[in-house]
Design a protein around this motif. Structure first.
Motif: not given
Length: 167
Positions: A87-94, A126-139
């Motif tokens: 469970f994520l904490y309130p306000g917590e995001s991936v 095979i490794s992968f690493n995914a992050v958002p393209l734009h700042p301050n965005t979340v999964l």
């Protein structure tokens, strides 16, 4: 006068669409090409991601279920393996997802905005690493392919839904 009002409306609409496009991005699809497609795109309307259920063994990610707001998505993949529920904490995001794949998804690691590292599955592939393209965005939601295992995963990023009730 009507022409000016219509032109103003079109400019505002184009600006709103541009803002949405600039705040959304996609990573994937990581994994194999077999399996039935799934998408949680409709689930994101229930709210932000608030919990994750993973079924895994020492080699594969077998099943996946995500809670959006207070509503769980359908389980995709299989139902055997060890079940873990986070469970994520309130306000917590991936804010980052990494992992490994080869024909099937073998490992998933979710990094949250509170610095937590939630790791599931095996070590090979095979490794992968995914992050958002734009700042301050979340999964915002997950898509991919599944059989009796998760064969591939896609990650969709966007703004945190500020008007949703986070439970």
């Amino acid at each position: 006068m009507l022409a000016i009002a219509l032109l103003a409306f079109l400019c505002v609409s184009a600006s709103a669409n541009e803002v949405q496009v600039k705040s959304s991005s996609y990573n994937g699809e990581y994994g194999g090409v077999t399996g039935r497609r799934f998408s949680h795109s409709g689930n994101q309307m229930e709210g932000p991601i608030t919990a994750i259920r993973i079924r895994a063994d020492t080699h594969y990610i077998i099943g996946l279920q995500v809670r959006y707001g207070r509503t769980w998505s359908d389980n995709v993949g299989g139902t055997h393996g060890d079940l873990e529920e986070i469970f994520l904490y309130p306000g917590e995001s991936v804010i980052q997802v990494s992992g490994k794949y080869k024909h099937y998804l073998r490992k998933l690691v979710f990094i949250t905005s509170k610095g937590r590292r939630l790791s599931f599955g095996g070590k090979e592939g095979i490794s992968f690493n995914a992050v958002p393209l734009h700042p301050n965005t979340v999964l915002r939601y997950i898509s991919g392919r599944a059989t009796n295992y998760i064969t591939a995963i896609g990650l969709h990023w966007g703004n945190y839904p500020s008007n949703q009730n986070n439970c």
